[in-house]
Design a protein around this motif. Structure first.
Motif, short mmCIF file in Angstrom:
data_model
loop_
_atom_site.label_atom_id
_atom_site.label_comp_id
_atom_site.label_asym_id
_atom_site.label_seq_id
_atom_site.Cartn_x
_atom_site.Cartn_y
_atom_site.Cartn_z
N VAL A 190 0.86 -1.18 0.00
CA VAL A 190 0.00 0.00 0.00
C VAL A 190 0.90 1.23 0.00
O VAL A 190 1.83 1.33 0.82
N VAL A 191 0.63 2.16 -0.90
CA VAL A 191 1.47 3.35 -1.06
C VAL A 191 0.59 4.60 -1.02
O VAL A 191 -0.45 4.66 -1.69
N ILE A 192 1.01 5.60 -0.26
CA ILE A 192 0.36 6.91 -0.24
C ILE A 192 1.37 7.96 -0.68
O ILE A 192 2.45 8.09 -0.08
N THR A 193 1.05 8.68 -1.75
CA THR A 193 1.92 9.77 -2.18
C THR A 193 1.47 11.07 -1.53
O THR A 193 0.27 11.29 -1.32
N ARG A 194 2.45 11.94 -1.22
CA ARG A 194 2.15 13.14 -0.43
C ARG A 194 2.75 14.40 -1.05
O ARG A 194 3.19 15.29 -0.33
N GLY A 195 2.81 14.43 -2.37
CA GLY A 195 3.31 15.62 -3.05
C GLY A 195 4.74 15.93 -2.68
O GLY A 195 5.63 15.07 -2.77
N ASN A 196 4.98 17.16 -2.22
CA ASN A 196 6.33 17.58 -1.86
C ASN A 196 6.94 16.79 -0.70
O ASN A 196 8.15 16.82 -0.48
N ASP A 197 6.07 16.09 0.05
CA ASP A 197 6.54 15.32 1.20
C ASP A 197 6.90 13.88 0.85
O ASP A 197 7.13 13.07 1.75
N GLY A 198 6.94 13.56 -0.44
CA GLY A 198 7.37 12.23 -0.85
C GLY A 198 6.28 11.19 -0.76
O GLY A 198 5.10 11.47 -1.02
N ALA A 199 6.64 9.99 -0.34
CA ALA A 199 5.68 8.88 -0.29
C ALA A 199 5.96 8.00 0.90
O ALA A 199 7.10 7.89 1.37
N CYS A 200 4.92 7.37 1.39
CA CYS A 200 5.07 6.37 2.44
C CYS A 200 4.37 5.10 1.98
O CYS A 200 3.42 5.15 1.20
N ALA A 201 4.86 3.97 2.46
CA ALA A 201 4.32 2.69 2.02
C ALA A 201 4.35 1.70 3.17
O ALA A 201 5.11 1.84 4.13
N TRP A 202 3.50 0.70 3.03
CA TRP A 202 3.43 -0.38 4.00
C TRP A 202 3.39 -1.69 3.23
O TRP A 202 2.62 -1.83 2.27
N HIS A 203 4.22 -2.61 3.65
CA HIS A 203 4.30 -3.92 3.00
C HIS A 203 4.02 -5.00 4.06
O HIS A 203 4.46 -4.87 5.21
N ARG A 204 3.32 -6.02 3.64
CA ARG A 204 2.90 -7.05 4.59
C ARG A 204 4.08 -7.68 5.33
O ARG A 204 3.99 -8.01 6.50
N LYS A 205 5.21 -7.82 4.63
CA LYS A 205 6.38 -8.46 5.23
C LYS A 205 7.47 -7.46 5.59
O LYS A 205 8.09 -7.55 6.66
N ALA A 206 7.73 -6.48 4.72
CA ALA A 206 8.84 -5.54 4.92
C ALA A 206 8.51 -4.41 5.88
O ALA A 206 9.41 -3.72 6.35
N GLY A 207 7.21 -4.20 6.16
CA GLY A 207 6.81 -3.15 7.10
C GLY A 207 6.70 -1.78 6.46
O GLY A 207 6.58 -1.65 5.24
N PRO A 208 6.77 -0.71 7.26
CA PRO A 208 6.62 0.65 6.73
C PRO A 208 7.90 1.16 6.07
O PRO A 208 9.00 0.88 6.54
#
Length: 312
Positions: A214-232
């Motif tokens: 799951v990925v959320i893009t935040r414009g100038n603040d980049g992106a954050c993601a969550w992976h079932r195994k790798a974590g945030p």
């Protein structure tokens, strides 16, 4: 191969005449076509699935896609008119007025005999195609055929001005999320669908529902993601001179899929086992490509040869 299924249209972008008057300039667009073009320009074998008109604007769409190396053999050409979208930039967001009644894109029908899935590792979909009942149903039929063996990528790319019933639309997007391995959305789309809910909490819900990433893009603040195994995971956006933001989200998604392809992590089993280091690299590359797109007008994602060596 990656297949991108959905909208292909002509954006009319704000511009100025030589004497300073307001004008509109036509440019090929549509989120799903942009993603096909973006991934093909990054050297990923890519095809487009959807309706493309044979009218003047449809020929512009087809020529533009072909020039970027997108395989259009699975697309459906018809004499229905092309979809037109008129863009207006407000701050960091672009708002659209769509003219999409009885168009080639709106009337696309999924035919198994025309959409071969042999050799396909990922199907991407989202945006305006999923707003309307017919487009959503036809896309879901394709996903159901592909789902057992193919990674499904989703970017809702919400268009509130096209939505007539927000509750029904939200339920539909949740259903598509439940069929997706990769769910990406902007923070603006997230707020439209989930209000003030914490990104991490919704990501955990989507991961528990079957998504791998799951990925959320935040414009100038980049992106954050969550992976079932790798974590945030998080990645920063580089600072650039922004010309406009049209197509930035599509460029991000194209680059993310291209990076996973390059890392040999795009197929379902490999995606489930991707490492935090690999995801960080993929997200950083996607942020850089999105930023690069913002340095020039229109949805014009970069080609591999245009990117500095340190982008990868």
């Amino acid at each position: 191969m990656l297949l991108s299924c959905g909208d292909a249209l002509i954006d009319f972008l704000p511009s100025k005449t030589a004497d300073g008057r307001e004008a509109l300039t036509p440019a090929v667009g549509g989120s799903c076509l942009n993603i096909a073009i973006g991934s093909a320009r990054l050297d990923v074998p890519t095809g487009f699935v959807g309706g493309i008109s044979t009218d003047t604007f449809g020929r512009m769409i087809a020529d533009h896609a072909a020039a970027s190396g997108v395989d259009l053999r699975r697309a459906t050409r018809s004499n229905r008119q092309a979809t037109l979208a008129f863009a207006r930039v407000t701050g960091t967001e672009t708002q659209y007025a769509f003219y999409d009644a009885d168009t080639a894109s709106r009337n696309w029908t999924y035919r198994r005999d025309a959409v071969a899935l042999d050799g396909v590792t990922c199907v991407h979909t989202g945006s305006t195609t999923l707003v309307h009942d017919k487009g959503a149903a036809e896309t879901l039929a394709l996903i159901e055929d592909a789902r057992p063996n193919v990674t499904i990528s989703l970017d809702p790319n919400c268009r509130p001005n096209l939505v007539k019933d927000k509750d029904a639309y939200r339920a539909r997007m949740l259903a598509f999320c439940g069929n997706a391995d990769i769910v990406k959305m902007s923070d603006v789309d997230f707020a439209y669908l989930f209000g003030d809910e914490a990104h991490a909490a919704r990501a955990e819900t989507l991961l528990s529902g079957g998504a791998s990433l799951v990925v959320i893009t935040r414009g100038n603040d980049g992106a954050c993601a969550w992976h079932r195994k790798a974590g945030p995971i998080a990645a920063e956006a580089p600072v650039v001179n922004v010309v406009d933001t049209i197509g930035a989200g599509d460029s991000f998604q194209a680059a993310l899929l291209a990076a996973l392809h390059r890392l040999d992590r795009i197929a379902q089993p490999q995606l489930r086992d991707v490492s935090a280091a690999e995801l960080t690299r993929a997200l950083s590359f996607a942020c850089k490509c999105a930023a690069f797109t913002c340095t020039r007008p229109g949805a014009d994602p970069p080609r591999s040869r245009e990117l500095p060596a340190d982008y990868w």
